[in-house]
Design a protein around this motif. Structure first.
Motif, PDB file in Angstrom:
ATOM      1  N   MET A   1      30.030  97.913  48.218  1.00 21.91           N
ATOM      2  CA  MET A   1      30.067  96.457  48.300  1.00 21.91           C
ATOM      3  C   MET A   1      28.733  95.932  48.806  1.00 21.91           C
ATOM      4  O   MET A   1      28.176  96.460  49.770  1.00 21.91           O
ATOM      5  N   GLN A   2      28.231  94.899  48.171  1.00 23.64           N
ATOM      6  CA  GLN A   2      27.017  94.246  48.653  1.00 23.64           C
ATOM      7  C   GLN A   2      27.413  93.095  49.574  1.00 23.64           C
ATOM      8  O   GLN A   2      28.280  92.284  49.239  1.00 23.64           O
ATOM      9  N   LEU A   3      26.780  93.030  50.719  1.00 25.66           N
ATOM     10  CA  LEU A   3      27.053  91.985  51.706  1.00 25.66           C
ATOM     11  C   LEU A   3      25.743  91.291  52.043  1.00 25.66           C
ATOM     12  O   LEU A   3      24.820  91.912  52.571  1.00 25.66           O
ATOM     13  N   LEU A   4      25.665  90.010  51.726  1.00 20.84           N
ATOM     14  CA  LEU A   4      24.453  89.243  51.997  1.00 20.84           C
ATOM     15  C   LEU A   4      24.481  88.705  53.421  1.00 20.84           C
ATOM     16  O   LEU A   4      25.474  88.123  53.860  1.00 20.84           O
ATOM     17  N   VAL A   5      23.396  88.928  54.143  1.00 25.25           N
ATOM     18  CA  VAL A   5      23.209  88.314  55.454  1.00 25.25           C
ATOM     19  C   VAL A   5      22.304  87.108  55.234  1.00 25.25           C
ATOM     20  O   VAL A   5      21.178  87.271  54.761  1.00 25.25           O
ATOM     21  N   ALA A   6      22.782  85.927  55.538  1.00 30.22           N
ATOM     22  CA  ALA A   6      22.029  84.706  55.246  1.00 30.22           C
ATOM     23  C   ALA A   6      20.885  84.523  56.240  1.00 30.22           C
ATOM     24  O   ALA A   6      20.830  83.558  57.001  1.00 30.22           O
ATOM     25  N   SER A   7      19.971  85.493  56.213  1.00 30.72           N
ATOM     26  CA  SER A   7      18.830  85.492  57.129  1.00 30.72           C
ATOM     27  C   SER A   7      17.825  86.529  56.655  1.00 30.72           C
ATOM     28  O   SER A   7      18.188  87.477  55.947  1.00 30.72           O
ATOM     29  N   ASN A   8      16.572  86.331  57.046  1.00 32.38           N
ATOM     30  CA  ASN A   8      15.551  87.358  56.804  1.00 32.38           C
ATOM     31  C   ASN A   8      15.130  88.019  58.114  1.00 32.38           C
ATOM     32  O   ASN A   8      14.131  88.730  58.172  1.00 32.38           O
ATOM     33  N   ASN A   9      15.924  87.769  59.162  1.00 33.30           N
ATOM     34  CA  ASN A   9      15.629  88.343  60.476  1.00 33.30           C
ATOM     35  C   ASN A   9      16.032  89.822  60.470  1.00 33.30           C
ATOM     36  O   ASN A   9      17.215  90.161  60.428  1.00 33.30           O
ATOM     37  N   ALA A  10      15.029  90.696  60.506  1.00 36.87           N
ATOM     38  CA  ALA A  10      15.285  92.140  60.428  1.00 36.87           C
ATOM     39  C   ALA A  10      16.171  92.621  61.574  1.00 36.87           C
ATOM     40  O   ALA A  10      16.980  93.547  61.399  1.00 36.87           O
ATOM     41  N   LYS A  11      16.063  91.996  62.735  1.00 39.16           N
ATOM     42  CA  LYS A  11      16.867  92.408  63.887  1.00 39.16           C
ATOM     43  C   LYS A  11      18.354  92.154  63.646  1.00 39.16           C
ATOM     44  O   LYS A  11      19.204  92.948  64.040  1.00 39.16           O
ATOM     45  N   LYS A  12      18.668  91.050  62.974  1.00 36.29           N
ATOM     46  CA  LYS A  12      20.065  90.739  62.686  1.00 36.29           C
ATOM     47  C   LYS A  12      20.649  91.766  61.720  1.00 36.29           C
ATOM     48  O   LYS A  12      21.786  92.212  61.869  1.00 36.29           O
ATOM     49  N   LEU A  13      19.852  92.145  60.711  1.00 35.70           N
ATOM     50  CA  LEU A  13      20.329  93.129  59.748  1.00 35.70           C
ATOM     51  C   LEU A  13      20.568  94.475  60.422  1.00 35.70           C
ATOM     52  O   LEU A  13      21.596  95.120  60.207  1.00 35.70           O
ATOM     53  N   LYS A  14      19.621  94.900  61.258  1.00 34.28           N
ATOM     54  CA  LYS A  14      19.751  96.191  61.931  1.00 34.28           C
ATOM     55  C   LYS A  14      20.941  96.191  62.885  1.00 34.28           C
ATOM     56  O   LYS A  14      21.632  97.201  63.032  1.00 34.28           O
ATOM     57  N   GLU A  15      21.177  95.058  63.537  1.00 37.66           N
ATOM     58  CA  GLU A  15      22.302  94.961  64.468  1.00 37.66           C
ATOM     59  C   GLU A  15      23.620  95.160  63.730  1.00 37.66           C
ATOM     60  O   GLU A  15      24.501  95.909  64.172  1.00 37.66           O
ATOM     61  N   LEU A  16      23.760  94.509  62.559  1.00 35.78           N
ATOM     62  CA  LEU A  16      24.984  94.649  61.785  1.00 35.78           C
ATOM     63  C   LEU A  16      25.107  96.065  61.237  1.00 35.78           C
ATOM     64  O   LEU A  16      26.201  96.664  61.268  1.00 35.78           O
ATOM     65  N   GLU A  17      24.022  96.634  60.747  1.00 38.04           N
ATOM     66  CA  GLU A  17      24.046  98.008  60.243  1.00 38.04           C
ATOM     67  C   GLU A  17      24.486  98.975  61.332  1.00 38.04           C
ATOM     68  O   GLU A  17      25.289  99.884  61.093  1.00 38.04           O
ATOM     69  N   HIS A  18      23.968  98.776  62.541  1.00 41.27           N
ATOM     70  CA  HIS A  18      24.293  99.649  63.668  1.00 41.27           C
ATOM     71  C   HIS A  18      25.778  99.539  64.021  1.00 41.27           C
ATOM     72  O   HIS A  18      26.457 100.559  64.236  1.00 41.27           O
ATOM     73  N   ILE A  19      26.301  98.324  64.063  1.00 39.24           N
ATOM     74  CA  ILE A  19      27.699  98.102  64.418  1.00 39.24           C
ATOM     75  C   ILE A  19      28.623  98.737  63.380  1.00 39.24           C
ATOM     76  O   ILE A  19      29.620  99.391  63.721  1.00 39.24           O
ATOM     77  N   LEU A  20      28.288  98.578  62.096  1.00 39.47           N
ATOM     78  CA  LEU A  20      29.119  99.158  61.038  1.00 39.47           C
ATOM     79  C   LEU A  20      29.056 100.683  61.062  1.00 39.47           C
ATOM     80  O   LEU A  20      30.065 101.358  60.846  1.00 39.47           O
ATOM     81  N   ALA A  21      27.863 101.222  61.355  1.00 37.58           N
ATOM     82  CA  ALA A  21      27.713 102.678  61.411  1.00 37.58           C
ATOM     83  C   ALA A  21      28.541 103.263  62.549  1.00 37.58           C
ATOM     84  O   ALA A  21      29.209 104.293  62.384  1.00 37.58           O
TER      85      ALA A  21
END
Length: 210
Positions: A1-21
């Motif tokens: 599944m592709q999930l778009l994060v409505a931001s280009n803030n790399a920290k926000k993406l990494k935070e979500l990736e970490h939580i899901l992992a």
């Protein structure tokens, strides 16, 4: 599944990736705005964090057809009836001028005694699916407003925020490492509440594909 994060803030993406992992969620490809065709970002004119988070997430789904997650966050000061709130980034009148925002807030709170300087960082995350399903989650990081900036890490109001978890140590959120801040942050708390929803969406899509 592709999930778009409505931001280009790399920290926000990494935070979500970490939580899901950490939760063992698989089959989710997290995309920043830069990974999709450009579109006009909506005006964030909501009165509450939830309003603005939904505005951004709905726009992402409408423009890309992808499930979209977005957040809106800021500092809520109890003595100011929850302000700066949604106006946190432009409290001084200029968007993103952290120094001016901090200076104005300190001036407004200058005569307020210590026992009435409670505040909290607040984040509301919105997850909107292409089928119109919507989910909201709020995270709060309680603390105390300092009388002068302290620390060089972070951004925004971090130098003025003494987390409740750090009262004994006396460290502002601008003195915490990125790892420490992520473990305590309001956004992390909000995102964690959406983990099972994302898991269900990913598993449901995998079943359809199979």
């Amino acid at each position: 599944m592709q999930l778009l994060v409505a931001s280009n803030n790399a920290k926000k993406l990494k935070e979500l990736e970490h939580i899901l992992a950490l939760a063992g969620v698989q089959g989710v490809d997290i995309l920043p705005l830069s990974a999709v065709d450009p579109y006009s970002e909506p005006v964030e004119d909501g009165r509450h964090f939830a309003d603005n988070a939904l505005i951004k997430a709905r726009a992402g789904v409408r423009e890309t057809g992808l499930a979209t997650i977005a957040d809106d966050s800021g500092l809520a000061v109890e003595e100011l009836n929850g302000m700066p709130g949604v106006l946190s980034a432009r409290w001084s009148g200029v968007h993103g001028d952290d120094e001016a925002n901090n200076r104005l807030l300190l001036a407004q709170m200058g005569d307020v005694p210590d026992e009435r300087r409670r505040c909290a960082f607040v984040s509301v995350c919105a997850l909107v699916a292409p089928n119109g399903e919507e989910h909201l989650a709020e995270g709060r990081w309680e603390g105390h407003l300092l009388r002068a900036p302290l620390g060089d890490n972070g951004f925004g109001y971090d130098p003025l925020f003494l987390p409740a978890d750090e009262v004994a140590a006396g460290r502002s959120s601008a003195q915490l490492s990125a790892e420490e801040k992520n473990a305590l942050s309001h956004r992390g708390k909000a995102l964690a509440q959406l983990v099972e929803v994302i898991r269900g969406m990913a598993e449901g899509q995998a079943t359809v594909v199979d």
